[in-house]
Design a protein around this motif. Sequence first.
Motif, PDB file in Angstrom:
ATOM      1  N   TYR A 138       0.994  -1.414   0.628  1.00  0.00           N
ATOM      2  CA  TYR A 138       0.247   0.352   0.099  1.00  0.00           C
ATOM      3  C   TYR A 138       0.617   1.258  -0.107  1.00  0.00           C
ATOM      4  N   GLN A 139       2.244   1.389   0.224  1.00  0.00           N
ATOM      5  CA  GLN A 139       2.918   2.530   0.183  1.00  0.00           C
ATOM      6  C   GLN A 139       4.471   1.618  -0.689  1.00  0.00           C
ATOM      7  N   ASN A 146       1.547   2.975  -6.009  1.00  0.00           N
ATOM      8  CA  ASN A 146       1.154   1.364  -6.270  1.00  0.00           C
ATOM      9  C   ASN A 146      -0.553   1.716  -6.871  1.00  0.00           C
ATOM     10  N   THR A 147      -0.797   0.502  -7.374  1.00  0.00           N
ATOM     11  CA  THR A 147      -2.331   0.181  -7.438  1.00  0.00           C
ATOM     12  C   THR A 147      -2.721  -0.864  -7.051  1.00  0.00           C
ATOM     13  N   VAL A 148      -4.240  -0.723  -6.429  1.00  0.00           N
ATOM     14  CA  VAL A 148      -4.790  -1.541  -5.917  1.00  0.00           C
ATOM     15  C   VAL A 148      -5.920  -2.014  -6.384  1.00  0.00           C
ATOM     16  N   PRO A 172      -5.488   4.552  -7.559  1.00  0.00           N
ATOM     17  CA  PRO A 172      -3.802   4.284  -6.555  1.00  0.00           C
ATOM     18  C   PRO A 172      -3.886   4.919  -5.374  1.00  0.00           C
ATOM     19  N   VAL A 173      -3.132   4.444  -4.508  1.00  0.00           N
ATOM     20  CA  VAL A 173      -2.949   4.208  -3.864  1.00  0.00           C
ATOM     21  C   VAL A 173      -1.506   4.333  -2.649  1.00  0.00           C
ATOM     22  N   GLN A 212      -9.585   5.595   0.902  1.00  0.00           N
ATOM     23  CA  GLN A 212      -8.426   5.549   1.565  1.00  0.00           C
ATOM     24  C   GLN A 212      -7.296   5.724   0.385  1.00  0.00           C
ATOM     25  N   TRP A 213      -7.716   5.520  -0.497  1.00  0.00           N
ATOM     26  CA  TRP A 213      -6.792   6.292  -2.350  1.00  0.00           C
ATOM     27  C   TRP A 213      -6.584   7.350  -2.500  1.00  0.00           C
TER      28      TRP A 213
END
Length: 260
Positions: A138-139, A146-148, A172-173, A212-213
């Motif tokens: 996530y970081q 990053n992309t989730v 994106p996160v 959160q993103w």
Amino acid sequence: MIGLTTYLEQSRTGVWDVPAAFLPRVYFDSVIRAGGIAVLLPPQPADPASVGRVLDGLDGLVVTGGKDVDPARYGQAAHPATDEPRPDRDAWEDELLRQAIARRLPFLGICRGAQLLNVALGGTLHQHLPDVVGHGDYQAGEGVFNTVDVRVEPQSRLHGLFDALAGPHSVPVYHHQSIDALGDGLVVTARTGDGVIQAVELPAVPFGVAVQWHPEQSADDLRLFTGLVQAADRYRTGADHTGRDHTSADHTSHGRREPS
């Protein structure tokens, strides 16, 4: 008129190295491209009267990303990976959110903004996600997003904003913390496959969404910002800014769609 909270950090530009309020351009560009007028809100004394005067001039609010929320606000000692607290910013944004909720002013929380909303409503945070999920995806670090994939809950406002897209939806996160115990009145509206909360909403207000993103990093996807600006327009035209009920205007025009 959309207010966006800002950083307050030591900053260098040219010959100057001074404490400065700033915000990455992608945030206010997203508001402007969605049809809003962006107003920056630097941290300052958070007395209720001053915050009320600020909100008198706004139709919507974005609580932006930044440093970790002070763990003392949710009754925990700091994890070694948690940022040095920014109590001035925490207090300012906490009061902005509390009064925005009381006024039913539309708001969008982004990353830290989602976490602060949760804490303001009595919730807690996971201070370091790698300890919880066993990875640091996530970081990525060094300012690389990053992309989730997230799955959005049906019947949520987020589901409507994304045109009834339940998921997976790539976002994106850049975060090492996340919501743990949920704040009063909030509902979870998106998660990643490992269970990490990626979005919450406050159903008690016409538009209270927090993710959160980082939607400001998706230049071709303005749906969250457009949803906020449209809600702000309804707030502006539907009633004054003193907290009068906006429910009827919202229910007829907020654009939520049933799953297809």
